[in-house]
Write a protein that holds these residues in place. Structure first.
Motif, PDB file in Angstrom:
ATOM      1  N   PHE A   1      18.142  74.859 -46.371  1.00  0.00           N
ATOM      2  CA  PHE A   1      18.319  73.713 -47.246  1.00  0.00           C
ATOM      3  C   PHE A   1      18.511  74.192 -48.672  1.00  0.00           C
ATOM      4  O   PHE A   1      17.876  75.155 -49.096  1.00  0.00           O
ATOM      5  CB  PHE A   1      17.080  72.798 -47.204  1.00  0.00           C
ATOM      6  CG  PHE A   1      16.834  72.199 -45.859  1.00  0.00           C
ATOM      7  CD1 PHE A   1      17.437  71.009 -45.501  1.00  0.00           C
ATOM      8  CD2 PHE A   1      16.001  72.826 -44.953  1.00  0.00           C
ATOM      9  CE1 PHE A   1      17.209  70.445 -44.259  1.00  0.00           C
ATOM     10  CE2 PHE A   1      15.769  72.279 -43.698  1.00  0.00           C
ATOM     11  CZ  PHE A   1      16.376  71.086 -43.349  1.00  0.00           C
ATOM     12  N   VAL A   2      19.388  73.513 -49.418  1.00  0.00           N
ATOM     13  CA  VAL A   2      19.617  73.822 -50.826  1.00  0.00           C
ATOM     14  C   VAL A   2      19.118  72.643 -51.658  1.00  0.00           C
ATOM     15  O   VAL A   2      19.408  71.486 -51.341  1.00  0.00           O
ATOM     16  CB  VAL A   2      21.111  74.073 -51.107  1.00  0.00           C
ATOM     17  CG1 VAL A   2      21.356  74.220 -52.596  1.00  0.00           C
ATOM     18  CG2 VAL A   2      21.580  75.318 -50.374  1.00  0.00           C
TER      19      VAL A   2
ATOM     20  N   THR B   1      22.910  66.597 -55.660  1.00  0.00           N
ATOM     21  CA  THR B   1      22.549  66.593 -54.241  1.00  0.00           C
ATOM     22  C   THR B   1      23.748  67.086 -53.444  1.00  0.00           C
ATOM     23  O   THR B   1      24.891  66.957 -53.871  1.00  0.00           O
ATOM     24  CB  THR B   1      22.141  65.190 -53.746  1.00  0.00           C
ATOM     25  OG1 THR B   1      23.220  64.294 -53.963  1.00  0.00           O
ATOM     26  CG2 THR B   1      20.891  64.701 -54.460  1.00  0.00           C
ATOM     27  N   PHE B   2      23.464  67.662 -52.308  1.00  0.00           N
ATOM     28  CA  PHE B   2      24.501  68.210 -51.438  1.00  0.00           C
ATOM     29  C   PHE B   2      24.232  67.664 -50.042  1.00  0.00           C
ATOM     30  O   PHE B   2      23.129  67.762 -49.531  1.00  0.00           O
ATOM     31  CB  PHE B   2      24.443  69.738 -51.426  1.00  0.00           C
ATOM     32  CG  PHE B   2      24.406  70.325 -52.808  1.00  0.00           C
ATOM     33  CD1 PHE B   2      25.559  70.440 -53.567  1.00  0.00           C
ATOM     34  CD2 PHE B   2      23.205  70.753 -53.363  1.00  0.00           C
ATOM     35  CE1 PHE B   2      25.514  70.971 -54.847  1.00  0.00           C
ATOM     36  CE2 PHE B   2      23.159  71.285 -54.639  1.00  0.00           C
ATOM     37  CZ  PHE B   2      24.315  71.395 -55.379  1.00  0.00           C
ATOM     38  N   THR B   3      25.235  67.082 -49.419  1.00  0.00           N
ATOM     39  CA  THR B   3      25.037  66.471 -48.117  1.00  0.00           C
ATOM     40  C   THR B   3      26.048  66.988 -47.095  1.00  0.00           C
ATOM     41  O   THR B   3      27.092  67.537 -47.456  1.00  0.00           O
ATOM     42  CB  THR B   3      25.172  64.940 -48.197  1.00  0.00           C
ATOM     43  OG1 THR B   3      26.470  64.623 -48.691  1.00  0.00           O
ATOM     44  CG2 THR B   3      24.116  64.334 -49.108  1.00  0.00           C
TER      45      THR B   3
ATOM     46  N   TYR C   1      29.215  70.088 -46.537  1.00  0.00           N
ATOM     47  CA  TYR C   1      29.188  70.870 -47.767  1.00  0.00           C
ATOM     48  C   TYR C   1      27.822  71.512 -47.991  1.00  0.00           C
ATOM     49  O   TYR C   1      27.724  72.671 -48.393  1.00  0.00           O
ATOM     50  CB  TYR C   1      29.581  70.013 -48.976  1.00  0.00           C
ATOM     51  CG  TYR C   1      29.765  70.867 -50.190  1.00  0.00           C
ATOM     52  CD1 TYR C   1      30.950  71.569 -50.378  1.00  0.00           C
ATOM     53  CD2 TYR C   1      28.737  71.033 -51.108  1.00  0.00           C
ATOM     54  CE1 TYR C   1      31.114  72.404 -51.461  1.00  0.00           C
ATOM     55  CE2 TYR C   1      28.904  71.866 -52.196  1.00  0.00           C
ATOM     56  CZ  TYR C   1      30.088  72.545 -52.369  1.00  0.00           C
ATOM     57  OH  TYR C   1      30.234  73.380 -53.436  1.00  0.00           O
ATOM     58  N   ALA C   2      26.758  70.789 -47.698  1.00  0.00           N
ATOM     59  CA  ALA C   2      25.404  71.332 -47.855  1.00  0.00           C
ATOM     60  C   ALA C   2      25.194  72.536 -46.937  1.00  0.00           C
ATOM     61  O   ALA C   2      24.616  73.548 -47.350  1.00  0.00           O
ATOM     62  CB  ALA C   2      24.369  70.256 -47.559  1.00  0.00           C
ATOM     63  N   ARG C   3      25.670  72.434 -45.710  1.00  0.00           N
ATOM     64  CA  ARG C   3      25.533  73.557 -44.773  1.00  0.00           C
ATOM     65  C   ARG C   3      26.336  74.762 -45.242  1.00  0.00           C
ATOM     66  O   ARG C   3      25.867  75.904 -45.170  1.00  0.00           O
ATOM     67  CB  ARG C   3      25.955  73.128 -43.375  1.00  0.00           C
ATOM     68  CG  ARG C   3      24.941  72.211 -42.703  1.00  0.00           C
ATOM     69  CD  ARG C   3      25.290  71.920 -41.256  1.00  0.00           C
ATOM     70  NE  ARG C   3      26.532  71.162 -41.118  1.00  0.00           N
ATOM     71  CZ  ARG C   3      26.626  69.844 -41.245  1.00  0.00           C
ATOM     72  NH1 ARG C   3      25.563  69.124 -41.523  1.00  0.00           N
ATOM     73  NH2 ARG C   3      27.789  69.244 -41.084  1.00  0.00           N
TER      74      ARG C   3
ATOM     75  N   LEU D   1      27.196  75.542 -48.344  1.00  0.00           N
ATOM     76  CA  LEU D   1      26.551  76.106 -49.526  1.00  0.00           C
ATOM     77  C   LEU D   1      25.314  76.905 -49.130  1.00  0.00           C
ATOM     78  O   LEU D   1      25.100  78.016 -49.618  1.00  0.00           O
ATOM     79  CB  LEU D   1      26.184  74.992 -50.506  1.00  0.00           C
ATOM     80  CG  LEU D   1      25.556  75.413 -51.828  1.00  0.00           C
ATOM     81  CD1 LEU D   1      26.466  76.371 -52.592  1.00  0.00           C
ATOM     82  CD2 LEU D   1      25.254  74.189 -52.668  1.00  0.00           C
ATOM     83  N   ALA D   2      24.504  76.363 -48.234  1.00  0.00           N
ATOM     84  CA  ALA D   2      23.293  77.066 -47.780  1.00  0.00           C
ATOM     85  C   ALA D   2      23.656  78.365 -47.065  1.00  0.00           C
ATOM     86  O   ALA D   2      23.035  79.407 -47.306  1.00  0.00           O
ATOM     87  CB  ALA D   2      22.462  76.162 -46.867  1.00  0.00           C
TER      88      ALA D   2
END
Length: 68
Positions: free
Chosen positions: A28-29, A41-43, A46-48, A50-51
């Motif tokens: 998690f970022v 926030t990153f969802t 894109y969140a995956r 970036l992490a």
């Protein structure tokens, strides 16, 4: 937990992001916050991404990871 900076897009850099990894390996970022509000926030996909990019750039380890 590990702290990192990332260039999100041309001209947009996020500083002080935190990468957390759970015991089951989920990453998690988190962006810095002030008064209970996150600066970003990153969802979703894109969140995956970036992490995973942060994890790889950090050599697959975070500060509290003591496993060889």
């Amino acid at each position: 937990m590990a702290e990192f900076d990332a260039v999100i897009a041309d001209g947009f850099r996020a500083n002080g992001l935190k990468l957390a990894v759970t015991d089951d390996g989920k990453k998690f970022v988190f962006a810095p916050s002030k008064n209970g509000r996150r600066f970003a926030t990153f969802t979703g996909h894109y969140a995956r991404r970036l992490a995973d990019a942060a994890w790889n750039a950090l050599g697959g380890r975070v500060a509290d990871d003591f496993h060889p």
